[in-house]
Design an enzyme around this catalytic site. Structure first.
Site, PDB file in Angstrom:
ATOM      1  N   ASP A  83     -34.259 -78.674 -87.047  1.00 18.23           N
ATOM      2  CA  ASP A  83     -33.880 -77.870 -88.216  1.00 18.23           C
ATOM      3  C   ASP A  83     -35.072 -77.754 -89.167  1.00 18.23           C
ATOM      4  O   ASP A  83     -35.013 -77.017 -90.162  1.00 18.23           O
ATOM      5  CB  ASP A  83     -32.621 -78.407 -88.911  1.00 18.23           C
ATOM      6  CG  ASP A  83     -32.781 -79.820 -89.437  1.00 18.23           C
ATOM      7  OD1 ASP A  83     -33.848 -80.427 -89.235  1.00 18.23           O
ATOM      8  OD2 ASP A  83     -31.815 -80.331 -90.058  1.00 18.23           O
ATOM      9  N   SER A  84     -36.178 -78.435 -88.830  1.00 24.84           N
ATOM     10  CA  SER A  84     -37.440 -78.215 -89.550  1.00 24.84           C
ATOM     11  C   SER A  84     -37.900 -76.767 -89.402  1.00 24.84           C
ATOM     12  O   SER A  84     -38.832 -76.339 -90.086  1.00 24.84           O
ATOM     13  CB  SER A  84     -38.524 -79.171 -89.023  1.00 24.84           C
ATOM     14  OG  SER A  84     -38.586 -79.120 -87.618  1.00 24.84           O
ATOM     15  N   GLU A 127     -28.107 -86.367 -87.599  1.00 27.39           N
ATOM     16  CA  GLU A 127     -28.643 -87.355 -88.534  1.00 27.39           C
ATOM     17  C   GLU A 127     -27.545 -88.279 -89.061  1.00 27.39           C
ATOM     18  O   GLU A 127     -26.422 -87.831 -89.315  1.00 27.39           O
ATOM     19  CB  GLU A 127     -29.298 -86.638 -89.733  1.00 27.39           C
ATOM     20  CG  GLU A 127     -30.519 -85.828 -89.350  1.00 27.39           C
ATOM     21  CD  GLU A 127     -31.200 -85.176 -90.557  1.00 27.39           C
ATOM     22  OE1 GLU A 127     -30.844 -85.489 -91.713  1.00 27.39           O
ATOM     23  OE2 GLU A 127     -32.102 -84.353 -90.324  1.00 27.39           O
ATOM     24  N   GLU A 145     -37.134 -92.296 -88.458  1.00 34.27           N
ATOM     25  CA  GLU A 145     -38.058 -91.519 -89.314  1.00 34.27           C
ATOM     26  C   GLU A 145     -38.330 -92.250 -90.631  1.00 34.27           C
ATOM     27  O   GLU A 145     -37.404 -92.767 -91.291  1.00 34.27           O
ATOM     28  CB  GLU A 145     -37.466 -90.127 -89.614  1.00 34.27           C
ATOM     29  CG  GLU A 145     -38.380 -89.330 -90.558  1.00 34.27           C
ATOM     30  CD  GLU A 145     -38.052 -87.845 -90.659  1.00 34.27           C
ATOM     31  OE1 GLU A 145     -37.138 -87.361 -89.964  1.00 34.27           O
ATOM     32  OE2 GLU A 145     -38.741 -87.179 -91.454  1.00 34.27           O
TER      33      GLU A 145
HETATM   34  O1  KIV Z   1     -36.069 -81.206 -87.520  1.00 42.23           O
HETATM   35  C1  KIV Z   1     -36.983 -81.915 -87.092  1.00 42.23           C
HETATM   36  O2  KIV Z   1     -38.116 -81.456 -86.838  1.00 42.23           O
HETATM   37  C2  KIV Z   1     -36.722 -83.330 -86.910  1.00 42.23           C
HETATM   38  C3  KIV Z   1     -37.894 -84.213 -86.616  1.00 42.23           C
HETATM   39  C4  KIV Z   1     -38.585 -84.517 -87.885  1.00 42.23           C
HETATM   40  C5  KIV Z   1     -37.509 -85.446 -85.875  1.00 42.23           C
HETATM   41  O3  KIV Z   1     -35.628 -83.763 -87.037  1.00 42.23           O
END
Ligand code: KIV
Length: 275
Positions: free
Chosen positions: A55-56, A126, A193
């Site tokens: 979701d980044s 998460e 993380e």
């Molecule tokens: O969304 C993402 O890129 C992540 C990574 C930081 C593990 O969850």
């Protein structure tokens, strides 16, 4: 000591079982984020074991401040593209904020959409104890789940910013409890993380499932980075990131060279024109 290349593991499709074997043999593995077909194909061919459609995408592709606005439909769209580029890598789709917080039923429904509509082989969500029941229900629906504890960006408002987690006795105990809850619920792996390196080591030694670190020190079973950070495609990345390339600079130089040639009528020349 001999150096192992990522391609040494390149022959077979990566599965949740092969990752468990890698942990038991003490062989580190790799995960990168990917959001489209082109980069999925490059990373897959380079021997990266897992591709995370994170979701980044909100931060690095959509240009929004947090991951909170990213929708399930948007991530399904990106996952579909990544799946098309992945022949060997295991594709993990990130469950966005709002796609599992309402409850386990919602979580199972969202996870199934990733498998059915996009071809994801696993999902990530998460949280620890708070989402354990949802993890259990998704696993029961035969969808492998990756957990994510420590600094969980979808909790940015609750955490009061992006802060390293697991500092102090209480913080440490909380991250350990969350990691245990994720394993207990049936996850096949867990992302750690933004936690101190010694806590990453302790959790990795205790858990039977593989840990995948991002800002969690060198002892984790695998490591993950956001592709834009490690390729030098974004703004200044966090201090735990190592940049392996400066693609932003390369792209800028190429764009300037193109513009310079167009305004000076050097491009297109005869070689780049049809006869
Ligand atoms: O969304 C993402 O890129 C992540 C990574 C930081 C593990 O969850």
């Amino acid at each position: 000591m001999s150096t192992v290349t990522a391609s040494a593991h390149r022959e077979h499709r990566v599965t949740v079982r092969s990752l468990a074997q890698r942990k038991s043999r003490g062989e580190p593995f790799t995960m990168l984020t990917a959001y489209d077909f082109s980069f999925a194909r490059i990373f897959d061919a380079a021997g990266i074991d897992l591709l995370l459609v994170g979701d980044s995408v909100g931060n690095v592709v959509q240009g929004v401040e947090t991951t909170l606005p990213v929708t399930l439909d948007e991530l399904i769209y990106h996952t579909r593209m990544v799946v098309r580029g992945a022949r060997r890598s295991l594709v993990v789709a990130d469950m966005p904020f709002g796609s599992y917080q309402v409850g386990p039923e919602d979580a199972v429904r969202s996870a199934i959409r990733f498998v059915k509509e996009a071809g994801a082989q696993a999902v990530k969500l998460e949280g620890g104890s708070l989402v354990a029941e949802s993890i259990e229900r998704i696993v029961r629906a035969q969808v492998p789940v990756m957990g994510h504890v420590g600094l969980t960006p979808q909790s940015v408002n609750a955490m009061g910013g992006y802060r390293v987690q697991g500092r102090g006795d209480e913080g440490r105990a909380q991250v350990i409890e969350d990691a245990r809850a994720v394993q207990e619920a049936g996850a096949f792996a867990v992302v750690l993380e933004g936690i101190p390196a010694d806590l990453g080591r302790e959790i990795t030694a205790e858990l039977q499932i593989p840990t995948i670190g991002i800002g969690a020190g060198p002892a984790c079973d695998g490591q993950v980075l956001v592709m834009h950070d490690m390729l030098g495609l974004g703004d200044s990345p966090p201090s735990f990131v190592k940049q392996y390339a400066q693609l932003g600079e390369l792209a800028s130089d190429a764009a300037k060279a193109f513009a310079e040639e167009v305004v000076n009528r050097k491009f297109p020349d005869a070689m780049h024109s049809y006869r």
